[in-house]
Design a protein around this motif. Structure first.
Motif, PDB file in Angstrom:
ATOM      1  N   HIS A   1     100.536  -1.060  97.887  1.00  0.00           N
ATOM      2  CA  HIS A   1     101.950  -1.480  97.922  1.00  0.00           C
ATOM      3  C   HIS A   1     102.815  -0.773  98.972  1.00  0.00           C
ATOM      4  O   HIS A   1     103.767  -0.063  98.636  1.00  0.00           O
TER       5      HIS A   1
ATOM      6  N   ASP B   1      96.075   4.844  90.870  1.00  0.00           N
ATOM      7  CA  ASP B   1      97.331   4.089  90.956  1.00  0.00           C
ATOM      8  C   ASP B   1      98.199   4.244  89.711  1.00  0.00           C
ATOM      9  O   ASP B   1      97.722   4.208  88.585  1.00  0.00           O
ATOM     10  N   GLY B   2      99.488   4.362  89.980  1.00  0.00           N
ATOM     11  CA  GLY B   2     100.452   4.769  88.948  1.00  0.00           C
ATOM     12  C   GLY B   2     100.809   6.221  89.235  1.00  0.00           C
ATOM     13  O   GLY B   2     101.927   6.660  89.043  1.00  0.00           O
TER      14      GLY B   2
ATOM     15  N   HIS C   1      98.098   5.388  95.875  1.00  0.00           N
ATOM     16  CA  HIS C   1      99.499   5.122  95.506  1.00  0.00           C
ATOM     17  C   HIS C   1     100.290   6.238  96.194  1.00  0.00           C
ATOM     18  O   HIS C   1     100.309   7.371  95.716  1.00  0.00           O
TER      19      HIS C   1
END
Ligand code: NCD
Ligand code: ZN
Ligand code: ZN
Ligand code: ZN
Length: 432
Positions: free
Chosen positions: A233, A153-154, A180
């Motif tokens: 997300h 993530d990122g 992600h």
């Protein structure tokens, strides 16, 4: 606060039925009834309040190690407890990256030492989050921290062959890969949702297709690997359609939505305030509506905060220079209440599902997201559904103050949290 007995008096369990007493002893729910007494128990007056299973956040950024000037495991644990959480998953994009068992075990141990919430380390999928070589997932999974979830993530694990290997490997290990979803070739120079607002403001656009193309690809890769994949997300109406399709095919795909994507849209960008920069970006009102509906019908499984603390100097600058990310732990419940409970999209039982039961199930935590019943672990959250409060960044427990909800007033608040029977929050105050 000792590990003594606690009586929660007069709460509405899941917001339903008659006011009920819950007696907690030795970390478990010992009795449920009315007029319960116990000698020197701590009594929590819960009249008019809603008792829920403790919340589980699959997506938190604590900045330890590396950026303790913005968040530590201790400050982040306090924020989590105040938000009603009893377990959080700390993402791997720390410095150094959590791509080895030394780091993941440290995160777990430090969280246990602080003792406010179980801090589960997330391991990196690839060494250094560089997307080139798989990290030693098996070693991290076998460590003291028992890593159950892996994510870059990122960054997106965008190499399809590497993602395929990661999925195959994860299913053999019985762990979860959280993606992600961002096709990096489509987001070069992107700082805002690609649409009329970004065009007018002269901001580089992040198209929905950058997310959706990876969601579609990973659903197919998971299908063929016989593996599970979790989408971090989710932010677009198209992602919701893809999740519907994939679930309809029997693919083991799950997804989370953040509180900020449930509440805010890209009209917030008009002021060029860096506090509103986040990945994926705030989308359009139609996406917000689709995400709310998807959370209410189960297409999106759960809420993940993507709590992402950043220092003032990294946020209060030109919009395109601001680091992406916003605080989320302490405001999540209030936003879910406003966006989902108030309009009738979820009742409190539904909130228990999306903030506790589903995340615990998806990631495999046997002691979290359990029913409120005798003999169950006393991981509990008490919510006042009629408490007005106003968000003030400096008053939040996080070291950083980058809340996009500054000065907003909400109508519901967590008042108490119990971790294995021990109150970590009482009367809205952290119990250290
Ligand atoms: C996150 C961060 O700051 O670590 N930022 C963000 O905008 N969400 C990284 C991420 O979740 O992609
Ligand atoms: Zn992310
Ligand atoms: Zn994140
Ligand atoms: Zn603060």
């Amino acid at each position: 606060m000792s590990g003594g007995e606690v009586i929660i008096r007069g709460a509405l369990l899941y917001g339903e039925g008659e006011p009920t007493d819950v007696l907690v002893r030795d970390g478990e729910i010992a009795e449920i009834g009315s007029g319960l007494t116990a000698g020197d128990a701590t009594v929590i007056d819960a009249a008019g309040q809603v008792l829920l299973p403790g919340f589980v956040d699959m997506h938190t950024h604590l900045r330890e190690p590396g950026r303790e000037d913005t968040e530590t495991i201790e400050s982040g644990s306090a924020a989590a407890a105040l938000g009603g959480y009893t377990a959080v998953f700390a993402m791997a994009n720390t410095s150094p990256v959590a791509d080895s068992v030394v780091i993941t075990d440290h995160v777990w141990r430090r969280g246990q030492e602080v003792g406010l919430v179980d801090v589960h380390p997330v391991g990196a999928v690839t060494v250094g989050l560089e997307g080139k070589q798989l990290a030693e997932m098996a070693t991290m999974a076998a460590g003291v921290g028992r890593v159950k979830m892996f994510s870059d993530d990122g960054h997106c694990v965008h190499d399809p062959l590497l993602m395929r290997r990661a999925l195959e490997y994860s299913s053999a290990l019985g762990v979860l890969i959280a993606q992600h979803a961002e096709e990096p070739r489509l987001t070069v120079g992107a700082v805002a949702h690609e649409g009329p607002t970004a065009a007018r403001l002269g901001l580089g656009g992040w198209p929905r297709s950058a997310e959706e193309s990876i969601v579609a690809r990973d659903a197919i890769l998971a299908r063929d690997a016989g593996a599970r994949v979790h989408i971090c997300h989710a932010s677009t109406a198209g992602t919701v359609e893809l999740l519907k399709w994939a679930k309809g095919q029997g693919i083991s795909i799950t997804a989370e939505v953040t509180p900020h994507h449930l509440l805010l849209d890209d009209s917030r960008l008009e002021t060029y305030d860096g506090v509103n920069r986040v990945n994926p970006p705030l989308r359009e009102r139609s996406d917000v509506e689709a995400l709310r509906k998807a959370l209410s019908d189960g297409t999106v499984d759960c809420v993940g905060t993507d709590h992402a603390p950043h220092a003032d100097q990294d946020k209060c600058c030109e919009f395109s220079q601001a680091r992406p990310g916003m605080l989320g732990l302490e405001t999540a419940l209030a936003i879910v209440a406003q966006t989902m409970v108030e309009p009738g999209l979820l009742d409190w039982r539904g909130v228990a599902k999306v903030m506790s039961e589903r995340p615990a199930e998806i990631v495999g935590l046997p002691d979290q997201g359990r029913p409120i019943a005798v003999g169950e672990p006393a991981n509990l959250t008490l919510v006042d559904p009629a408490r007005e409060w106003t968000v003030r960044g400096p008053e939040l427990a996080s070291v950083a103050n980058n809340t996009p909800f500054e000065a907003m007033t909400f109508g519901a608040k967590v008042t108490a949290t119990l971790l294995r029977g021990r109150p970590t929050v009482l009367g809205g105050q952290v119990q250290r």
